[in-house]
Design an enzyme around this catalytic site. Structure first.
Site, mmCIF file in Angstrom:
data_model
loop_
_atom_site.group_PDB
_atom_site.id
_atom_site.type_symbol
_atom_site.label_atom_id
_atom_site.label_comp_id
_atom_site.label_asym_id
_atom_site.label_seq_id
_atom_site.Cartn_x
_atom_site.Cartn_y
_atom_site.Cartn_z
ATOM 1 N N LYS A 138 -33.779 20.646 27.497
ATOM 2 C CA LYS A 138 -33.282 19.314 27.866
ATOM 3 C C LYS A 138 -33.270 19.241 29.389
ATOM 4 O O LYS A 138 -33.137 20.270 30.071
ATOM 5 C CB LYS A 138 -31.864 19.101 27.331
ATOM 6 N N ASP A 150 -34.739 10.033 26.882
ATOM 7 C CA ASP A 150 -33.369 10.106 26.366
ATOM 8 C C ASP A 150 -32.638 8.946 27.039
ATOM 9 O O ASP A 150 -33.291 7.981 27.494
ATOM 10 C CB ASP A 150 -32.729 11.474 26.682
HETATM 11 P P1 NDP Z 1 -30.642 4.378 25.773
HETATM 12 O O1 NDP Z 1 -30.569 4.616 27.221
HETATM 13 O O2 NDP Z 1 -31.777 3.597 25.222
HETATM 14 O O3 NDP Z 1 -29.299 3.670 25.263
HETATM 15 C C1 NDP Z 1 -28.055 4.278 25.441
HETATM 16 C C2 NDP Z 1 -26.988 3.339 24.920
HETATM 17 O O4 NDP Z 1 -25.742 4.041 24.926
HETATM 18 C C3 NDP Z 1 -26.798 2.116 25.777
HETATM 19 O O5 NDP Z 1 -26.366 1.057 24.984
HETATM 20 C C4 NDP Z 1 -25.699 2.578 26.731
HETATM 21 O O6 NDP Z 1 -24.947 1.518 27.315
HETATM 22 C C5 NDP Z 1 -24.840 3.379 25.811
HETATM 23 N N1 NDP Z 1 -24.075 4.378 26.586
HETATM 24 C C6 NDP Z 1 -24.562 5.294 27.442
HETATM 25 N N2 NDP Z 1 -23.559 6.004 27.991
HETATM 26 C C7 NDP Z 1 -22.430 5.502 27.466
HETATM 27 C C8 NDP Z 1 -21.058 5.804 27.628
HETATM 28 N N3 NDP Z 1 -20.656 6.779 28.458
HETATM 29 N N4 NDP Z 1 -20.153 5.083 26.901
HETATM 30 C C9 NDP Z 1 -20.555 4.098 26.057
HETATM 31 N N5 NDP Z 1 -21.858 3.751 25.879
HETATM 32 C C10 NDP Z 1 -22.765 4.459 26.559
HETATM 33 O O7 NDP Z 1 -30.563 5.831 25.075
HETATM 34 P P2 NDP Z 1 -30.994 6.267 23.629
HETATM 35 O O8 NDP Z 1 -30.764 5.151 22.674
HETATM 36 O O9 NDP Z 1 -32.327 6.878 23.715
HETATM 37 O O10 NDP Z 1 -29.979 7.466 23.345
HETATM 38 C C11 NDP Z 1 -28.715 7.269 22.710
HETATM 39 C C12 NDP Z 1 -28.215 8.581 22.144
HETATM 40 O O11 NDP Z 1 -29.176 9.086 21.199
HETATM 41 C C13 NDP Z 1 -28.015 9.730 23.145
HETATM 42 O O12 NDP Z 1 -26.954 10.535 22.705
HETATM 43 C C14 NDP Z 1 -29.316 10.500 23.028
HETATM 44 O O13 NDP Z 1 -29.173 11.848 23.449
HETATM 45 C C15 NDP Z 1 -29.554 10.415 21.535
HETATM 46 N N6 NDP Z 1 -30.912 10.669 21.101
HETATM 47 C C16 NDP Z 1 -31.949 9.915 21.561
HETATM 48 C C17 NDP Z 1 -33.232 10.153 21.112
HETATM 49 C C18 NDP Z 1 -34.362 9.271 21.479
HETATM 50 O O14 NDP Z 1 -35.445 9.427 20.867
HETATM 51 N N7 NDP Z 1 -34.224 8.330 22.409
HETATM 52 C C19 NDP Z 1 -33.516 11.284 20.229
HETATM 53 C C20 NDP Z 1 -32.341 11.964 19.717
HETATM 54 C C21 NDP Z 1 -31.110 11.673 20.191
HETATM 55 P P3 NDP Z 1 -25.179 1.105 28.853
HETATM 56 O O15 NDP Z 1 -26.422 0.268 28.845
HETATM 57 O O16 NDP Z 1 -23.942 0.371 29.223
HETATM 58 O O17 NDP Z 1 -25.338 2.386 29.624
#
Ligand code: NDP
Length: 451
Positions: A130, A170
């Protein structure tokens, strides 16, 4: 658990704490896995003698570097970048890159550790890694993001490679950032290889990679429900986040007949009691990615919905819940509220969104609970398929990839059931995922001897 095992487990966790001061997320992730692995390896002398868990919980290497870039006002900005290569026993290191102000070594070590088990569960040959930076892409211009990504890759390129370490996206790293980083890698090395996944289709990306994590989490949930003779049709679903994982999870839930009533971001959550349909989900996708907007603006477009500032959506009554935003976003009290409101299934789209107390609440209530390392493995699985397509210089059709994703998620579900099956037919999916993932990596490590 016997007294002797208990001492061993406690001693192990104490050692992890001592060696990783101030790294609470990493200690939390290792603790969760160790709680299941210790009883499993009891009596299996080779795993003890060869110190397998201790070795998996010590990253192969942690690379930390300075990232200097220039903002639009010509100011010099200095950020910190990392790549954590946790374990490559079963394949090249593989795992996403996160750009978020909360990124630090502890967060990336926990993610790389989790990734090791998740990748093993997919059945594909991928080790765990990561990376990321404390850079905040929010509010930055395209040019600023480009200059940052180029500077980040100017150091990272030394540590990665198609057969060495293959990063992906991510939080904060989507198609735009992958494009800038791939372009810089290609420029520096003069090589066109599958060194990153999550690429656009024009230059070696795979169909359904974007959708795979969210879709996969819903397939996993559907598999859990099916096993108990139930399904998603007519279920009310609460989803957190509004990024890649959340919007695609919501999309698949709607396709399978569920009613999704919430989405959120770091400022609060939107409750749309009428439910999100495809048109509304498309609006959120465009708003969050192309316009880089906030979820609160949804209520300006869809007047019947309510925005709850500073709150998480777990207080909204539901049948199933999918935390898809970030780590530790669902705490013990939230878990109790969900259970009290009748929630019977939780599938984690995000990595470690539920804290240890919340996990215990779900387990005690014996509801269906799928940890991220199993439920969100669809993303990295399709990344693995992207690597295969790049190596073979070919691309599979969408229907073929959809079928592969569904099969992989079904197989992961079966592996979890095999190792997590308990009394009265209750499946402890956390235990199942931890043991199935551990066993594959551990057996490969045993084959290599002491290295
Ligand atoms: P994105 O950047 O596309 O979206 C992240 C989302 O989570 C946004 O809505 C963001 O809101 C919100 N968020 C981020 N930090 C916080 C916080 N501290 N408190 C509340 N909301 C928060 O990321 P992904 O959708 O790709 O990833 C989301 C999760 O899924 C992560 O845990 C990631 O590790 C996991 N994941 C992702 C994969 C992928 O293929 N993308 C694969 C496997 C796991 P805001 O816009 O306000 O920051």
């Amino acid at each position: 658990m016997s007294a002797q095992e208990h001492v061993d487990l406690e001693g192990f966790i104490e050692g992890v704490k001592r060696r990783n001061p101030g790294q609470s997320e990493f200690v939390q992730a290792v603790t969760e896995v160790a709680q299941d692995v210790f009883p499993f390896i009891d009596g299996k002398e080779e795993y003890h003698r060869w110190q397998i868990l201790r070795r998996i919980a010590e990253p192969d290497r942690v690379v930390s570097f300075r990232v200097v870039w220039q903002d639009d006002n010509n100011e010099i900005r200095v950020q910190r970048g990392w790549r954590v290569q946790n374990n490559n026993a079963i394949g090249p290191y593989k795992g996403g890159i996160r750009f978020h102000p909360s990124v630090n070594e502890s967060v990336l070590k926990f993610l790389a550790f989790e990734q090791t088990f998740k990748n093993a569960l997919t059945g594909l040959p991928m080790g765990g890694g990561k990376g990321g930076s404390n850079f905040n892409p929010k509010g930055k211009s395209d040019h600023e993001v480009m200059r940052f990504c180029q500077s980040f890759m100017t150091e990272l390129y030394r540590h990665i490679g198609a057969d060495v370490d293959v990063p992906a996206g991510d939080i904060g790293v989507g198609g735009r950032e992958i494009g800038y980083m791939f372009g810089q890698y290609k420029r520096i090395t003069n090589q066109f290889t599958g060194v990153l996944t999550g690429k656009a289709l024009e230059y070696g990306g795979s169909l359904i990679r974007t959708e795979a994590t969210g879709y996969g989490a819903v397939y996993f949930l559907a598999n859990m429900l099916q096993r108990t003779g139930s399904g998603l049709e007519g279920r009310t679903a609460v989803v957190s986040g509004s990024g890649n994982v959340a919007t695609h999870a919501a999309e698949k839930l709607v396709q399978l007949g569920a009613k999704v009533v919430t989405l959120s971001d770091s400022e609060g959550f939107v409750h749309d009691a009428e439910g999100f349909d495809q048109a509304k989900i498309d609006w959120v996708k465009a708003h969050k990615t192309r316009r880089r907007g906030r979820i609160s603006e949804y209520v300006g477009e869809y007047k019947q919905a309510e925005f709850h500032a500073g709150k998480t959506p777990w207080c909204v009554p539901c049948d199933v819940a999918l935390p898809c935003a970030t780590q530790n976003e669902l705490l013990g009290a939230d878990a109790r509220t969900l259970v009290a409101n009748g929630c019977t299934g939780v599938a984690e789209g995000a990595n470690m969104p539920t804290d240890l107390e919340g996990v215990h609440v779900f387990k005690e209530a014996r509801i269906l609970y799928a940890p991220g390392k199993a439920a969100n493995a669809g993303g990295v699985a399709v990344s693995g398929l992207e690597m295969s397509q790049n190596s073979a210089r070919m691309s599979w059709k969408e229907a073929e990839l959809q079928a592969m994703l569904e099969t992989i998620m079904r197989d992961i579900h079966e592996r979890c059931v095999e190792y997590g099956n308990g009394d009265g037919g209750y499946v402890d999916y956390v235990k199942g995922a931890n043991i199935a993932g551990f066993k594959k990596v551990a057996d490969a490590m045993l084959a290599f001897g002491v290295v």
